[in-house]
Scaffold this active site. Structure first.
Site, PDB file in Angstrom:
ATOM      1  N   SER A   3     -10.186   0.748   3.684  1.00 46.33           N
ATOM      2  CA  SER A   3      -9.540   0.447   4.963  1.00 46.33           C
ATOM      3  C   SER A   3      -8.907   1.715   5.515  1.00 46.33           C
ATOM      4  O   SER A   3      -8.187   2.414   4.807  1.00 46.33           O
ATOM      5  CB  SER A   3      -8.453  -0.608   4.775  1.00 46.33           C
ATOM      6  N   GLU A  63      -3.892   4.207   6.387  1.00 47.30           N
ATOM      7  CA  GLU A  63      -3.835   4.028   4.928  1.00 47.30           C
ATOM      8  C   GLU A  63      -4.527   5.236   4.282  1.00 47.30           C
ATOM      9  O   GLU A  63      -4.111   5.756   3.261  1.00 47.30           O
ATOM     10  CB  GLU A  63      -4.553   2.728   4.552  1.00 47.30           C
ATOM     11  N   ARG A  93       0.799  -1.233   0.000  1.00 49.63           N
ATOM     12  CA  ARG A  93       0.000   0.000   0.000  1.00 49.63           C
ATOM     13  C   ARG A  93       0.834   1.287   0.000  1.00 49.63           C
ATOM     14  O   ARG A  93       0.432   2.290   0.559  1.00 49.63           O
ATOM     15  CB  ARG A  93      -1.004   0.045   1.164  1.00 49.63           C
TER      16      ARG A  93
HETATM   17  C1  FAD Z   1     -15.377   1.009  -0.676  1.00 55.23           C
HETATM   18  C2  FAD Z   1     -13.885   1.099  -0.879  1.00 55.23           C
HETATM   19  C3  FAD Z   1     -13.134  -0.061  -1.044  1.00 55.23           C
HETATM   20  C4  FAD Z   1     -11.746   0.020  -1.213  1.00 55.23           C
HETATM   21  N1  FAD Z   1     -11.044  -1.148  -1.375  1.00 55.23           N
HETATM   22  C5  FAD Z   1      -9.702  -1.087  -1.570  1.00 55.23           C
HETATM   23  C6  FAD Z   1      -8.943  -2.295  -1.777  1.00 55.23           C
HETATM   24  O1  FAD Z   1      -9.474  -3.404  -1.778  1.00 55.23           O
HETATM   25  N2  FAD Z   1      -7.613  -2.181  -1.974  1.00 55.23           N
HETATM   26  C7  FAD Z   1      -6.985  -0.969  -1.980  1.00 55.23           C
HETATM   27  O2  FAD Z   1      -5.756  -0.943  -2.183  1.00 55.23           O
HETATM   28  N3  FAD Z   1      -7.676   0.172  -1.802  1.00 55.23           N
HETATM   29  C8  FAD Z   1      -9.007   0.146  -1.590  1.00 55.23           C
HETATM   30  N4  FAD Z   1      -9.722   1.303  -1.396  1.00 55.23           N
HETATM   31  C9  FAD Z   1      -9.007   2.597  -1.400  1.00 55.23           C
HETATM   32  C10 FAD Z   1      -8.961   3.273  -2.796  1.00 55.23           C
HETATM   33  O3  FAD Z   1      -9.885   2.646  -3.641  1.00 55.23           O
HETATM   34  C11 FAD Z   1      -7.566   3.168  -3.417  1.00 55.23           C
HETATM   35  O4  FAD Z   1      -6.573   3.720  -2.587  1.00 55.23           O
HETATM   36  C12 FAD Z   1      -7.517   3.885  -4.791  1.00 55.23           C
HETATM   37  O5  FAD Z   1      -6.359   3.508  -5.455  1.00 55.23           O
HETATM   38  C13 FAD Z   1      -7.586   5.403  -4.636  1.00 55.23           C
HETATM   39  O6  FAD Z   1      -7.621   5.999  -5.910  1.00 55.23           O
HETATM   40  P1  FAD Z   1      -8.097   7.519  -6.110  1.00 55.23           P
HETATM   41  O7  FAD Z   1      -7.961   7.865  -7.547  1.00 55.23           O
HETATM   42  O8  FAD Z   1      -9.439   7.685  -5.506  1.00 55.23           O
HETATM   43  O9  FAD Z   1      -6.964   8.289  -5.279  1.00 55.23           O
HETATM   44  P2  FAD Z   1      -7.141   9.479  -4.202  1.00 55.23           P
HETATM   45  O10 FAD Z   1      -7.893   8.943  -3.016  1.00 55.23           O
HETATM   46  O11 FAD Z   1      -7.679  10.697  -4.844  1.00 55.23           O
HETATM   47  O12 FAD Z   1      -5.605   9.735  -3.804  1.00 55.23           O
HETATM   48  C14 FAD Z   1      -4.878   8.709  -3.122  1.00 55.23           C
HETATM   49  C15 FAD Z   1      -3.394   9.068  -3.203  1.00 55.23           C
HETATM   50  O13 FAD Z   1      -2.954   8.924  -4.553  1.00 55.23           O
HETATM   51  C16 FAD Z   1      -2.250  10.072  -4.968  1.00 55.23           C
HETATM   52  N5  FAD Z   1      -2.442  10.217  -6.414  1.00 55.23           N
HETATM   53  C17 FAD Z   1      -3.615  10.218  -7.101  1.00 55.23           C
HETATM   54  N6  FAD Z   1      -3.395  10.354  -8.412  1.00 55.23           N
HETATM   55  C18 FAD Z   1      -2.056  10.465  -8.570  1.00 55.23           C
HETATM   56  C19 FAD Z   1      -1.202  10.650  -9.705  1.00 55.23           C
HETATM   57  N7  FAD Z   1      -1.699  10.730 -10.956  1.00 55.23           N
HETATM   58  N8  FAD Z   1       0.135  10.746  -9.502  1.00 55.23           N
HETATM   59  C20 FAD Z   1       0.657  10.679  -8.253  1.00 55.23           C
HETATM   60  N9  FAD Z   1      -0.099  10.497  -7.143  1.00 55.23           N
HETATM   61  C21 FAD Z   1      -1.441  10.394  -7.298  1.00 55.23           C
HETATM   62  C22 FAD Z   1      -2.845  11.213  -4.153  1.00 55.23           C
HETATM   63  O14 FAD Z   1      -1.943  12.285  -4.071  1.00 55.23           O
HETATM   64  C23 FAD Z   1      -3.070  10.509  -2.809  1.00 55.23           C
HETATM   65  O15 FAD Z   1      -1.880  10.499  -2.063  1.00 55.23           O
HETATM   66  C24 FAD Z   1     -11.104   1.268  -1.230  1.00 55.23           C
HETATM   67  C25 FAD Z   1     -11.870   2.457  -1.097  1.00 55.23           C
HETATM   68  C26 FAD Z   1     -13.246   2.380  -0.921  1.00 55.23           C
HETATM   69  C27 FAD Z   1     -14.047   3.633  -0.794  1.00 55.23           C
END
Ligand code: FAD
Length: 258
Positions: free
Chosen positions: A184, A254, A142
């Site tokens: 999480s 996380e 992660r």
């Molecule tokens: C219901 C639910 C279930 C989930 N299940 C999982 C799971 O099973 N496994 C898991 O790993 N996660 C899970 N997550 C968490 C989430 O889905 C992941 O972390 C996902 O990858 C976040 O993507 P995002 O685009 O929404 O990023 P954001 O939440 O907008 O940002 C997360 C991080 O990524 C960085 N970031 C975003 N885009 C870029 C880019 N282009 N370049 C550099 N940095 C960047 C941001 O700066 C920030 O630090 C879950 C979330 C929810 C709501």
């Protein structure tokens, strides 16, 4: 580039935040270094005073196939990636199903499910305009230290979209809370589960205001209505303090607080 007002009480998966000005970055723009980049806000907790925020425009959501590689733009939502893989019979992206977010967020978090992680199938990432092979990017459970803004990533194409694996991974989600959350809240400590520890200190289902540790999965911080950043923060602190007191384990967040 241009500004857009985004209401984080609607946009973020945990439904916390307020209308906030976000700078939208378009292809060709110099990417500012004084703004924090967000993706789909599925892993974020937006405070009442977030830092200046930016986001990649829709132009950064694309697919390109060449020389046995699939290039995907960093703003591409995970749901579209799974649909593309299915349509073109490409293996490896099944675990992205129901993992909400964009490719950029997945890369920065090394998002995954069980033993499946985005870095396992990755070839290289375009960071600040340069293609960097994954071996040069420090990463682990992660986390990935991208050291800049990812605008795209490349994956070697292997045929064979696996429907059975997809079903298996999607069914894991059946016991996941459906209330708004950011996934999480804590990373699992080595050889243990954050959910088990939170439950063991009696916090499963514990509520402050409209925020609670879910009674379905204790590591999910859920918003039961009009939950606030302060309520979320108080629950995070309570879980950390109680788990440390009882087990001597420091839970690491996380979820990213902005
Ligand atoms: C219901 C639910 C279930 C989930 N299940 C999982 C799971 O099973 N496994 C898991 O790993 N996660 C899970 N997550 C968490 C989430 O889905 C992941 O972390 C996902 O990858 C976040 O993507 P995002 O685009 O929404 O990023 P954001 O939440 O907008 O940002 C997360 C991080 O990524 C960085 N970031 C975003 N885009 C870029 C880019 N282009 N370049 C550099 N940095 C960047 C941001 O700066 C920030 O630090 C879950 C979330 C929810 C709501």
């Amino acid at each position: 580039m241009f500004f857009k007002i985004i209401d984080f009480s609607k946009y973020s998966s945990i439904r916390i935040g307020q209308p906030t000005e976000v700078l939208i970055i378009e292809p060709g723009d110099a990417i500012p270094t004084d703004h924090y980049l967000i993706g789909g806000a599925n892993n974020l907790l937006i405070s009442p005073t977030p830092p200046p925020l930016m986001m990649l425009s829709k132009e950064y959501a694309y697919f390109k196939e060449a020389d046995g590689f699939l290039e995907i733009g960093a703003a591409t939502p995970t749901g579209r990636i799974v649909s593309y893989a299915k349509k073109h019979d490409i293996a490896g992206f099944e675990f992205c199903a129901k993992l909400p977010g964009t490719l950029g967020g997945m890369l920065a978090m090394n998002a995954g499910v069980k033993s499946y992680e985005i870095f396992n199938i990755l070839h290289s990432i375009r960071i600040d305009g340069e293609w960097i092979p994954k071996e040069k990017i420090p990463h682990g459970y992660r986390f990935a230290h991208l050291g800049g803004i990812a605008t795209a990533a490349k994956f070697e194409i292997h045929r064979g979209y696996d429907r059975a694996l997809l079903q298996e991974l999607v069914s894991l989600r059946n016991n996941q809370p459906s209330d708004p959350s950011a996934g999480s809240a804590f990373k699992n400590p080595p050889n243990d589960h954050a959910g088990r520890l939170i439950e063991a200190v009696g916090l499963k289902g514990y509520r402050i205001g409209d925020m609670a540790w879910s009674d379905i999965h204790a590591n999910f911080l859920v918003n039961l209505g009009k939950g606030t950043y302060e309520d979320a923060e108080a629950l995070l602190k309570l879980a950390k303090d109680n788990v440390f007191e009882k087990f001597g384990i420091h839970l690491k967040e996380e979820i990213k607080r902005l």
